[in-house]
Design a protein around this motif. Structure first.
Motif, PDB file in Angstrom:
ATOM      1  N   ASP A  77      39.526  46.334  26.381  1.00  0.00           N
ATOM      2  CA  ASP A  77      38.124  46.624  25.959  1.00  0.00           C
ATOM      3  C   ASP A  77      38.517  45.733  24.813  1.00  0.00           C
ATOM      4  N   ARG A  78      39.587  45.007  24.377  1.00  0.00           N
ATOM      5  CA  ARG A  78      40.043  44.370  23.643  1.00  0.00           C
ATOM      6  C   ARG A  78      39.630  42.623  24.152  1.00  0.00           C
ATOM      7  N   GLY A  79      38.846  42.465  25.202  1.00  0.00           N
ATOM      8  CA  GLY A  79      38.372  40.962  26.315  1.00  0.00           C
ATOM      9  C   GLY A  79      39.666  40.743  27.171  1.00  0.00           C
ATOM     10  N   GLU A  80      39.191  39.402  27.480  1.00  0.00           N
ATOM     11  CA  GLU A  80      40.277  39.395  28.111  1.00  0.00           C
ATOM     12  C   GLU A  80      41.345  38.440  27.407  1.00  0.00           C
ATOM     13  N   ARG A  81      41.067  36.889  26.769  1.00  0.00           N
ATOM     14  CA  ARG A  81      42.009  36.323  25.943  1.00  0.00           C
ATOM     15  C   ARG A  81      42.988  37.223  25.476  1.00  0.00           C
ATOM     16  N   SER A  82      42.545  38.510  25.037  1.00  0.00           N
ATOM     17  CA  SER A  82      43.656  39.105  24.485  1.00  0.00           C
ATOM     18  C   SER A  82      44.608  39.894  25.834  1.00  0.00           C
ATOM     19  N   PHE A  83      44.307  40.183  26.397  1.00  0.00           N
ATOM     20  CA  PHE A  83      44.645  41.188  27.453  1.00  0.00           C
ATOM     21  C   PHE A  83      45.658  40.117  28.122  1.00  0.00           C
ATOM     22  N   ALA A  84      45.424  38.899  28.679  1.00  0.00           N
ATOM     23  CA  ALA A  84      45.756  37.564  29.007  1.00  0.00           C
ATOM     24  C   ALA A  84      47.270  37.408  28.163  1.00  0.00           C
ATOM     25  N   HIS A  85      46.964  37.579  27.189  1.00  0.00           N
ATOM     26  CA  HIS A  85      48.279  36.847  25.584  1.00  0.00           C
ATOM     27  C   HIS A  85      48.882  38.850  26.000  1.00  0.00           C
ATOM     28  N   ARG A  86      48.747  39.532  26.224  1.00  0.00           N
ATOM     29  CA  ARG A  86      49.846  40.919  26.222  1.00  0.00           C
ATOM     30  C   ARG A  86      50.350  40.680  26.891  1.00  0.00           C
ATOM     31  N   LEU A  87      50.063  40.161  28.626  1.00  0.00           N
ATOM     32  CA  LEU A  87      50.431  40.393  29.662  1.00  0.00           C
ATOM     33  C   LEU A  87      51.967  39.160  29.574  1.00  0.00           C
ATOM     34  N   ALA A  88      51.201  38.308  28.504  1.00  0.00           N
ATOM     35  CA  ALA A  88      52.109  37.494  28.999  1.00  0.00           C
ATOM     36  C   ALA A  88      53.292  37.634  28.151  1.00  0.00           C
ATOM     37  N   ASP A  89      53.762  37.927  27.068  1.00  0.00           N
ATOM     38  CA  ASP A  89      53.809  38.616  26.065  1.00  0.00           C
ATOM     39  C   ASP A  89      55.109  40.045  26.595  1.00  0.00           C
ATOM     40  N   GLU A  90      54.439  40.831  28.174  1.00  0.00           N
ATOM     41  CA  GLU A  90      55.057  41.443  28.453  1.00  0.00           C
ATOM     42  C   GLU A  90      55.585  41.650  28.726  1.00  0.00           C
ATOM     43  N   MET A  91      55.562  40.288  30.603  1.00  0.00           N
ATOM     44  CA  MET A  91      55.758  39.445  31.303  1.00  0.00           C
ATOM     45  C   MET A  91      57.244  38.906  30.861  1.00  0.00           C
ATOM     46  N   ALA A  92      57.333  38.389  29.176  1.00  0.00           N
ATOM     47  CA  ALA A  92      58.183  37.720  29.200  1.00  0.00           C
ATOM     48  C   ALA A  92      59.353  38.868  28.554  1.00  0.00           C
ATOM     49  N   GLN A  93      59.186  39.847  28.382  1.00  0.00           N
ATOM     50  CA  GLN A  93      60.489  40.873  28.004  1.00  0.00           C
ATOM     51  C   GLN A  93      61.049  41.706  29.128  1.00  0.00           C
ATOM     52  N   PHE A  94      60.373  41.828  30.370  1.00  0.00           N
ATOM     53  CA  PHE A  94      60.474  42.224  31.884  1.00  0.00           C
ATOM     54  C   PHE A  94      61.013  41.552  32.096  1.00  0.00           C
ATOM     55  N   TRP A  95      61.067  39.470  32.253  1.00  0.00           N
ATOM     56  CA  TRP A  95      62.367  38.730  32.909  1.00  0.00           C
ATOM     57  C   TRP A  95      62.925  38.669  32.320  1.00  0.00           C
ATOM     58  N   HIS A  96      63.108  38.431  30.816  1.00  0.00           N
ATOM     59  CA  HIS A  96      64.443  38.074  29.977  1.00  0.00           C
ATOM     60  C   HIS A  96      64.540  39.238  29.929  1.00  0.00           C
ATOM     61  N   ALA A  97      64.688  41.225  30.675  1.00  0.00           N
ATOM     62  CA  ALA A  97      65.512  42.215  30.821  1.00  0.00           C
ATOM     63  C   ALA A  97      66.394  42.589  31.726  1.00  0.00           C
ATOM     64  N   ALA A  98      64.873  41.844  32.704  1.00  0.00           N
ATOM     65  CA  ALA A  98      65.116  42.942  34.067  1.00  0.00           C
ATOM     66  C   ALA A  98      65.694  41.743  35.386  1.00  0.00           C
ATOM     67  N   LEU A  99      65.495  40.563  34.604  1.00  0.00           N
ATOM     68  CA  LEU A  99      65.611  39.709  35.824  1.00  0.00           C
ATOM     69  C   LEU A  99      66.521  38.170  35.638  1.00  0.00           C
ATOM     70  N   GLU A 100      66.108  37.930  34.558  1.00  0.00           N
ATOM     71  CA  GLU A 100      66.759  36.176  33.972  1.00  0.00           C
ATOM     72  C   GLU A 100      68.814  36.798  34.474  1.00  0.00           C
ATOM     73  N   PRO A 101      69.493  37.982  34.014  1.00  0.00           N
ATOM     74  CA  PRO A 101      70.692  37.905  34.563  1.00  0.00           C
ATOM     75  C   PRO A 101      70.531  37.360  35.734  1.00  0.00           C
ATOM     76  N   SER A 102      70.114  38.035  36.536  1.00  0.00           N
ATOM     77  CA  SER A 102      70.784  37.296  37.781  1.00  0.00           C
ATOM     78  C   SER A 102      69.586  36.082  39.096  1.00  0.00           C
ATOM     79  N   TRP A 103      68.914  35.362  38.278  1.00  0.00           N
ATOM     80  CA  TRP A 103      68.073  34.532  38.606  1.00  0.00           C
ATOM     81  C   TRP A 103      68.994  33.198  38.865  1.00  0.00           C
ATOM     82  N   PRO A 104      69.942  32.891  38.580  1.00  0.00           N
ATOM     83  CA  PRO A 104      70.706  31.542  39.008  1.00  0.00           C
ATOM     84  C   PRO A 104      71.230  31.828  40.344  1.00  0.00           C
ATOM     85  N   GLY A 105      71.504  33.360  40.931  1.00  0.00           N
ATOM     86  CA  GLY A 105      71.989  33.573  41.954  1.00  0.00           C
ATOM     87  C   GLY A 105      70.942  33.862  43.350  1.00  0.00           C
ATOM     88  N   ILE A 106      69.498  34.144  42.961  1.00  0.00           N
ATOM     89  CA  ILE A 106      68.606  34.414  43.182  1.00  0.00           C
ATOM     90  C   ILE A 106      67.694  33.118  43.701  1.00  0.00           C
TER      91      ILE A 106
END
Length: 338
Positions: free
Chosen positions: A130-159
């Motif tokens: 309902d907020r439009g495509e650009r707002s949607f993309a910005h929110r997803l990028a922000d959530e993806m950044a949070q997910f990356w740092h919380a779940a994947l970043e600590p293990s990324w060098p080995g992966i």
């Protein structure tokens, strides 16, 4: 089935890439669609990151819409061998609005070349639209950044080390055995034939897609158990190079042992799986090999007296005889019949 026609020009454009953001999306998608591809630790870590950081939109969109389709703009096209997380997130946030709208419509309504499941669109997705495509993309990028740092970043060098080792092993296989043979061994549902790549969809799907491409990007992942096609469908706005995610070889399979070389790595892997009766199809799925390849080696092993063969109803089951050497169960990265 998806068919990617390449020809000589397209074959010259085949390349590999490693992507941290692709790995993050694979992790979210696999949690919902193929949780058996993840270890218990990764399932728990992924759920914890999504819940604790309240990443409901990312979980709903990244896990796939009603038909399993997850928007491909969450997986930006790699410009080189590896794209940094920050650069990839910027490209998610600034993706062309026409591409975002097109992919979100597919996420809500289902893909025209894949049958609908009848499942309704997730509520977080509809509310964010309902907020439009650009707002949607910005929110997803922000959530993806949070997910990356919380779940994947600590293990990324080995992966990353494992993914880079996989690509290096594929490059060596190409040098020794050719690109076609190496492509045929990337995933159980992917095959090279007649100048193109064929990727099988889920069993029972009557639909398909044909793409004429000038290149394909191949991206290994530690979080998938079969090949996944992304972003290359014809007629889409802001067209992109077709992308194929394939399962990276296990870490302990990237260098052949002396025992494997003694009898041949492919037959060694098959013997390692035959401590209990298995069919040709089961072996092909477990070892990421074509059924015809497995059948060829089974015939040799049977004639050599190393395996038994028994028909049960409509299935022919094979089982190992005697005690085998320690040969592991690793997917072979390349090579002809051994």
């Amino acid at each position: 089935m998806i068919r990617i026609n390449l020809g000589a020009e397209g074959l010259g454009g085949v390349r590999f890439a490693v992507s941290p953001l692709d790995s993050a999306k694979d992790l979210i998608y696999s949690l919902r669609r193929t949780p058996q591809a993840l270890s218990a630790d990764w399932r728990a870590r992924t759920r914890e990151a999504l819940v604790q950081h309240r990443l409901g939109l990312l979980g709903a969109v990244g896990g796939g819409g009603p038909c399993g389709y997850a928007p491909d703009f969450l997986r930006p096209e790699s410009q080189g061998f590896e794209t940094s997380v920050d650069a990839a997130l910027h490209r998610v946030a600034t993706a062309p609005t026409e591409r975002i709208g097109y992919e979100l419509a597919l996420a809500v309504n289902g893909h025209p070349w894949d049958p609908a499941s009848g499942e309704g669109a997730p509520r977080p997705l509809l509310q964010a639209l309902d907020r439009g495509e650009r707002s949607f993309a910005h929110r997803l990028a922000d959530e993806m950044a949070q997910f990356w740092h919380a779940a994947l970043e600590p293990s990324w060098p080995g992966i990353r080390a494992r993914l880079e080792a996989d690509v290096s092993a594929r490059a060596t296989a190409i040098a020794y055995h050719g690109l076609a043979d190496t492509l045929n061994r990337l995933a159980p549902n992917l095959a090279w034939c007649d100048g193109g790549l064929t990727l099988r969809l889920r069993p029972g799907s009557p639909h398909g897609l044909t793409v004429d491409a000038r290149a394909v990007i191949l991206v290994p992942s530690v979080f998938v158990n079969q090949a996944i096609f992304c972003a290359g469908e014809p007629g889409a706005p802001a067209p992109r190079t077709p992308l194929i995610i394939y399962p990276a070889a296990p870490a302990d399979c990237l260098a052949p042992s002396g025992e494997d070389r003694l009898i041949g790595a492919t037959r060694a892997r098959i013997l390692a799986e035959l401590s209990e009766p298995r069919s040709t199809a089961e072996l092909a799925q477990r070892l990421y090999l074509a059924p015809a390849t497995v059948s060829y080696h089974l015939q040799i092993l049977h004639r050599a007296g190393l395996v038994t063969r028994e028909r049960r109803s409509r299935r022919v089951l094979y089982q190992r005889l005697g005690v085998r050497p320690r040969l592991g169960g690793c997917p072979r990265l390349g090579g002809g019949p051994l």
